[in-house]
Design a protein around this motif. Structure first.
Motif, PDB file in Angstrom:
ATOM      1  N   GLU A   1       0.872  -1.134  -0.001  1.00  0.00           N
ATOM      2  CA  GLU A   1       0.097   0.025  -0.039  1.00  0.00           C
ATOM      3  C   GLU A   1       1.036   1.177   0.034  1.00  0.00           C
ATOM      4  N   PHE A   2       2.289   1.247   0.540  1.00  0.00           N
ATOM      5  CA  PHE A   2       2.822   2.458   0.725  1.00  0.00           C
ATOM      6  C   PHE A   2       4.141   2.520  -0.033  1.00  0.00           C
ATOM      7  N   ILE A   3       4.602   3.440  -0.434  1.00  0.00           N
ATOM      8  CA  ILE A   3       5.946   3.879  -1.227  1.00  0.00           C
ATOM      9  C   ILE A   3       6.592   4.605  -0.305  1.00  0.00           C
ATOM     10  N   SER A   4       7.867   4.370  -0.594  1.00  0.00           N
ATOM     11  CA  SER A   4       9.004   5.389   0.009  1.00  0.00           C
ATOM     12  C   SER A   4       8.629   5.485   1.655  1.00  0.00           C
ATOM     13  N   PHE A   5       8.338   4.350   2.217  1.00  0.00           N
ATOM     14  CA  PHE A   5       8.048   4.951   3.932  1.00  0.00           C
ATOM     15  C   PHE A   5       9.492   4.441   4.439  1.00  0.00           C
ATOM     16  N   ALA A   6       9.447   4.879   5.859  1.00  0.00           N
ATOM     17  CA  ALA A   6      10.655   4.852   6.387  1.00  0.00           C
ATOM     18  C   ALA A   6      10.994   3.463   6.957  1.00  0.00           C
ATOM     19  N   ASN A   7      11.423   2.490   6.311  1.00  0.00           N
ATOM     20  CA  ASN A   7      11.377   0.795   6.976  1.00  0.00           C
ATOM     21  C   ASN A   7      12.200   1.057   8.374  1.00  0.00           C
ATOM     22  N   CYS A   8      13.428   1.780   8.073  1.00  0.00           N
ATOM     23  CA  CYS A   8      14.428   1.720   9.272  1.00  0.00           C
ATOM     24  C   CYS A   8      13.514   2.201  10.707  1.00  0.00           C
ATOM     25  N   GLY A   9      12.628   3.190  10.414  1.00  0.00           N
ATOM     26  CA  GLY A   9      11.888   3.829  11.557  1.00  0.00           C
ATOM     27  C   GLY A   9      10.823   3.008  12.285  1.00  0.00           C
ATOM     28  N   LEU A  10      10.581   1.879  11.625  1.00  0.00           N
ATOM     29  CA  LEU A  10       9.322   1.087  12.237  1.00  0.00           C
ATOM     30  C   LEU A  10       9.492   0.525  13.494  1.00  0.00           C
ATOM     31  N   PRO A  11      10.673   0.272  14.064  1.00  0.00           N
ATOM     32  CA  PRO A  11      10.837  -0.230  15.613  1.00  0.00           C
ATOM     33  C   PRO A  11      10.410   1.188  16.529  1.00  0.00           C
ATOM     34  N   TYR A  12      10.943   2.179  15.972  1.00  0.00           N
ATOM     35  CA  TYR A  12      10.869   3.285  16.747  1.00  0.00           C
ATOM     36  C   TYR A  12       9.528   3.941  16.850  1.00  0.00           C
ATOM     37  N   HIS A  13       8.662   3.396  16.149  1.00  0.00           N
ATOM     38  CA  HIS A  13       7.259   3.830  16.320  1.00  0.00           C
ATOM     39  C   HIS A  13       6.601   2.943  17.201  1.00  0.00           C
ATOM     40  N   ILE A  14       7.073   1.727  17.074  1.00  0.00           N
ATOM     41  CA  ILE A  14       6.529   0.736  18.098  1.00  0.00           C
ATOM     42  C   ILE A  14       6.931   1.074  19.308  1.00  0.00           C
ATOM     43  N   SER A  15       8.064   1.633  19.627  1.00  0.00           N
ATOM     44  CA  SER A  15       8.679   1.715  20.926  1.00  0.00           C
ATOM     45  C   SER A  15       8.067   3.422  21.649  1.00  0.00           C
ATOM     46  N   GLY A  16       7.348   3.869  20.712  1.00  0.00           N
ATOM     47  CA  GLY A  16       6.672   5.138  21.121  1.00  0.00           C
ATOM     48  C   GLY A  16       7.657   6.331  20.954  1.00  0.00           C
ATOM     49  N   ASP A  17       8.906   6.213  20.492  1.00  0.00           N
ATOM     50  CA  ASP A  17       9.929   7.380  20.270  1.00  0.00           C
ATOM     51  C   ASP A  17       9.421   8.301  19.144  1.00  0.00           C
TER      52      ASP A  17
ATOM     53  N   GLU B   1      -1.523 -17.107  15.393  1.00  0.00           N
ATOM     54  CA  GLU B   1      -1.534 -15.481  15.747  1.00  0.00           C
ATOM     55  C   GLU B   1      -0.589 -15.026  16.417  1.00  0.00           C
ATOM     56  N   ASN B   2      -0.272 -13.676  16.542  1.00  0.00           N
ATOM     57  CA  ASN B   2       0.615 -13.091  17.438  1.00  0.00           C
ATOM     58  C   ASN B   2       2.254 -13.586  17.158  1.00  0.00           C
ATOM     59  N   VAL B   3       2.470 -14.050  16.148  1.00  0.00           N
ATOM     60  CA  VAL B   3       3.816 -14.392  15.484  1.00  0.00           C
ATOM     61  C   VAL B   3       3.880 -13.299  14.340  1.00  0.00           C
ATOM     62  N   PHE B   4       5.078 -12.384  14.626  1.00  0.00           N
ATOM     63  CA  PHE B   4       4.986 -11.445  13.500  1.00  0.00           C
ATOM     64  C   PHE B   4       6.500 -11.370  13.037  1.00  0.00           C
ATOM     65  N   SER B   5       6.755 -10.623  11.701  1.00  0.00           N
ATOM     66  CA  SER B   5       7.888 -10.287  11.262  1.00  0.00           C
ATOM     67  C   SER B   5       7.616  -8.812  11.256  1.00  0.00           C
ATOM     68  N   LEU B   6       8.755  -8.070  10.923  1.00  0.00           N
ATOM     69  CA  LEU B   6       8.713  -6.443  10.877  1.00  0.00           C
ATOM     70  C   LEU B   6       9.282  -6.054   9.490  1.00  0.00           C
ATOM     71  N   ARG B   7       8.520  -5.738   8.482  1.00  0.00           N
ATOM     72  CA  ARG B   7       9.478  -5.197   7.562  1.00  0.00           C
ATOM     73  C   ARG B   7       8.530  -4.088   6.630  1.00  0.00           C
ATOM     74  N   ASN B   8       7.548  -3.841   6.921  1.00  0.00           N
ATOM     75  CA  ASN B   8       6.851  -2.766   6.175  1.00  0.00           C
ATOM     76  C   ASN B   8       5.587  -2.213   7.205  1.00  0.00           C
ATOM     77  N   ILE B   9       4.938  -1.124   6.628  1.00  0.00           N
ATOM     78  CA  ILE B   9       3.962  -0.538   7.634  1.00  0.00           C
ATOM     79  C   ILE B   9       2.708  -1.472   8.078  1.00  0.00           C
ATOM     80  N   PRO B  10       2.321  -2.267   7.333  1.00  0.00           N
ATOM     81  CA  PRO B  10       1.236  -3.254   7.874  1.00  0.00           C
ATOM     82  C   PRO B  10       2.018  -4.369   8.943  1.00  0.00           C
ATOM     83  N   ASP B  11       3.053  -4.777   8.682  1.00  0.00           N
ATOM     84  CA  ASP B  11       3.650  -5.505   9.933  1.00  0.00           C
ATOM     85  C   ASP B  11       3.498  -4.987  11.018  1.00  0.00           C
TER      86      ASP B  11
END
Lengths: 569, 569
Positions: free
Chosen positions: B36-52, B128-138
């Motif tokens: 769904e998304f182009i040019s998203f900040a994939n390196c930033g994903l963990p930092y949104h999960i952290s709340g930073d 359920e509740n077993v995840f990877s983290l590559r993109n915004i939907p993840d």
């Protein structure tokens, strides 16, 4: 057994003594220091005055005793060398405490006398509470004056490294500060538009910044005690503690309690000169690449010597701690029979200014202008790390290069975090002979808290390479200020940016995202000077225009650079 | 008019599209993105999960609309390319929403499909509740699970960049975390003793770190509601929300509420492979220096391709954001008729781990061992800035080099501030072909808040140069652990250091400052292995001994390195 005498026990001298001992257990090594302290942290002095470094002892890195036990080097403090007899290879030492003089013979002699603060012969220069800051006793005197007189106001004369550090230190101690700077800018190693970032920080931190203003005279205001009060005490009014009146170069008067002179240093060459050693054109001791003076048994290092400038390969006076340390090591090697060469000085330097930093390496634009050397420059203002990660703040970076070859001539940076890193990266690239065309290929650490996938230096390199390859033509503040009838000024930002941030007078506004549909509004017969906020959208606009047959140039660094280049403090 | 189709709209793809448009207003540029998304900040994903990073929108750098208006690039999301007909130069696109397929012709095609998280075929991997983290939907799925299930405990599988960032992110959200790592260390690019610094940080931050431990199976624990309470509600006990049972490779069981798989990525090559494009030996798409695949009209960039390793010049898979961006730009240049070359990958990388950072560039010791390449290594632990300025913390730096030539092969650093800077400086020096002998001459920014007159890299360079010049012989942890009858272990620290910090068993203690007077206590017929705390006093001791006719070696990095090399987590 070689007998080495080292004159001066700080930076270059101390590092030479330690290195000499590591190379030889046999050598007799004697280090003579005029003052009380060897190997003290001279770069740390303002930070003890500020209170950041709480313990005075932290600045005393070595003592004569520690040097003796660690390195078996005999250290004599309060020992000034007053004469060198080069024929006999004998020096005359004066014990500063007893006044006695005696002689010592040497096989190799190293001069590391440093540089002395300039004290111009102004009326009143010898008043009480007028200080320089070079060593521990200077620092102690300033601290004592602060303690005894509790000045409400202090005046720093000169906006170099020590001047700026002292402004901050005094401000941190709750003292109002006036900074007098004779030239149009502080921080001489950078150009005026970059220094303007520092001016802004100073003013934001309540410094009374007076550019183009020198100190002409100092007079003491007599302290007149008030009438005795009911208890019979004579109370001195607090405002009387600001008891120096300064006369400034513009005729204005300024009442202050403490003056710190930080108007530069000059190499200590009296001893070398009296001994007939050659001095260079800049007034420093002349040395070869091996740090040898004109006498093959006498070496010299540090702030007192002239070394070759990295770019021009001409002798220069560049008083910095890093080079002094390296030169000391190299001199020690060569005194003990090795052949090491000092590899020229780039002048890489940094200064903390409140929460910000300003740094540079290589030549400034103004120094290249003085040298008559061809150069081009680009400005970028990317974040110190990924913009979406909290706390990003721009690093304003100026890259100066040879437009024909891409040779890196210098760089300057201002920002909060990561200023040191970007100048270090550039300094290494420059030293290694990389060209600006190589900078976009540098593979630097990237994670959102630390940088960007295309980091500051990569971006600056790409912009410079675009110019060299003919992919972009740029213009600068002077061009948009002196626009001709054959030129047209286009601002491609969004209207709220122009309204809120400001704009260059006369610019026509077409947002970059509308540009393709509004090309008809632009003249084909004029050169279009494009501006945006930092130069990125301007580059997109440039490409659109150039690929549609327009003549165009992009304002490097955009309106942000223009603003700093035209702002008056 | 060239028609360029770009498959994949993140990092490499997006940067290629933007660059292509800047080079040509005429080209038809179509970017197809499966998600769904182009040019998203994939390196930033963990930092949104952290709340930073508080705003999810901050991660969405571009939209199809913004890309269209800025770059006149047509972007179609939810558009998966399912086939390439290289003869006809036509691709088949499937609309992921409607299921329809259609064809598009191309002149030049760019593949930027990235790499997919490895999901091993374990029992229960699709729970359920077993995840990877590559993109915004993840990311959204993980955040939703945290919101809905409020897990008290999470398990991260794999201690690479994403794994470490997720440990911290989950911890920051108040979740207890177990980190499973199949190998003996986290952060594969660095060596075990450097990874041990990270292990220590993890444990200090209450991570349940389990090295040498993999995940074997996942089972769901059925949630059994309690008896209805007085109001008739069925309450689920909070500890039942940890409702996954993990079976570990050592047979142990672990109950957890959320699993993040971060065990690496593999290049997405299905489309390329089905189209008959050559793959490399490491499983990535094979490209030349111009990012061309085996079909001259098809280019590929980013995590899906093999590029040449900087040191070995052999193809390697190095999935990093910086290289992907640069490759995209180079591919765009070449698709439009230029001749640009990608200049090999050093693998420069950094990871924030709580208040610390670990970073590296070039090869690790273990990878050089695997390659059978000769190397030497040195360790230094200097402060990130002058020790007398508040807040100094060591940067532990490992420099790996060719002992014959001084070629820089790699470097690793751990610390708080300034880790990125030191690895960047080394990465530039390495890329420029500087040798370790050049590092002591680097002129880096110095003021007490930023560095030292002899900075970390200068020091590491001096130590390495000492080895190359024969001024010092070093030994390492293996040597002092396997001491022979012909060797003698000497610790030159002060007795309180041995008592308080620890010491290598069997070491005889003579403080360096007493060494010259106690030489008689040392055997002349044995090789003396010297240790101190970080290697500096050991070097002084080495010089004393070597210059007095002893055979000696100094433990590089001292007891501090020994400790990290032998500590078990």
């Amino acid at each position: 057994m070689t007998k080495i005498i080292i004159i001066g026990g700080v930076a270059g001298g101390a590092s030479a003594a330690a290195r000499a001992r590591r190379l030889s257990e046999d050598a007799e090594i004697l280090m003579l220091e005029r003052g009380e302290f060897i190997s003290f942290a001279n770069c740390g002095l303002p930070y003890h005055i500020s209170g950041d470094i709480t313990q005075r002892e932290a600045l005393l890195l070595q003592t004569p005793q520690s040097f003796k036990s660690r390195f078996n080097v005999e250290v004599r403090v309060f020992s000034e060398v007053v004469a060198i007899d080069r024929q006999k290879k004998v020096i005359t030492v004066k014990n500063q405490l007893s006044g006695e003089t005696y002689q010592e013979s040497y096989d190799k002699l190293l001069l590391s006398p440093g540089a002395a603060p300039v004290r111009p012969p102004l009326p009143g220069i010898n008043c009480e509470n007028v200080f320089s800051l070079r060593n521990i006793p200077d620092m102690d005197r300033i601290l004592a004056a602060m303690l005894l007189n509790k000045p409400k106001h202090a005046t720093v004369v000169g906006g170099g490294f020590i001047g700026l550090e002292m402004v901050e230190a005094l401000h941190q101690q709750g003292i109002e500060v006036t900074l007098l700077e004779l030239s149009e800018q502080v921080m001489a190693p950078v150009d005026p538009e970059m220094a303007n970032f520092v001016h802004q920080v100073l003013v934001q931190n309540k410094t009374d910044l007076r550019l183009n203003t020198g100190l002409s005279a100092i007079t003491e205001i007599p302290v007149t005690p008030a009438e005795p009060d009911a208890t019979g005490d004579f109370t001195i009014q607090p405002d009387q503690l600001n008891h120096l009146e300064l006369t400034l170069s513009n005729g204005e008067k300024l009442v202050t309690g403490l003056v710190v002179l930080a108007i530069g240093v000059k190499p200590e060459t009296m001893l070398a000169s009296a001994a007939g050693l050659e001095l260079g054109a800049r007034g420093g001791i002349k040395v070869d690449e091996g740090m040898r003076t004109s006498d093959p048994d006498i070496y010299a290092v540090g702030d007192a010597v002239e070394t070759l400038d990295f770019v021009t390969e001409q002798p220069a006076l560049i008083p910095l701690a890093g080079p002094a340390n390296r030169q000391g090591r190299i001199a020690a090697d060569n005194m003990l029979g090795r052949e090491e060469k000092y590899q020229r000085t780039q002048g890489t330097a940094i200064c903390k200014v409140f929460d910000f930093a300003i740094a540079s390496t290589g030549h400034s634009e103004k120094s290249l202008k003085r040298l008559g050397r061809a150069y081009e420059k680009v400005y970028v203002h990317p974040g110190n790390h990924a913009g979406y990660y909290p706390g990003a703040f721009p690093v304003s970076f100026k890259l100066i290069f040879d437009p024909a070859t891409g040779q890196i001539l210098g760089g300057q940076a201002f920002g909060k975090e990561g200023v040191d890193k970007r100048i270090d990266v550039l300094a290494v690239a420059m030293r290694a002979g990389l060209k600006v065309q190589d900078l976009e290929h540098l593979e630097l650490t990237y994670a959102p808290p630390f940088g960007s996938a295309r980091d500051v230096i990569n971006q600056a390199g790409m912009v410079a390479t675009n110019i060299i390859k003919g992919d972009e033509r740029v213009c600068h503040t002077d061009d948009v200020l002196n626009i001709t009838a054959d030129q047209f000024l286009l601002d491609v930002r969004n209207p709220p940016e122009l309204a809120n941030i400001g704009a260059i007078p006369g610019a026509v506004n077409i947002p970059v995202d509308q540009l393709r549909n509004r090309l008809a509004e632009l003249p084909k017969d004029k050169e279009i000077l494009i501006t945006c906020q930092v130069g990125l959208r301007g580059h997109v606009a440039y490409c659109i225009l150039a690929n549609n047959g327009f003549k165009a140039r992009n304002l490097s660094g955009g309106f942000k650079t223009f603003q700093m280049a035209t702002k008056k403090f």
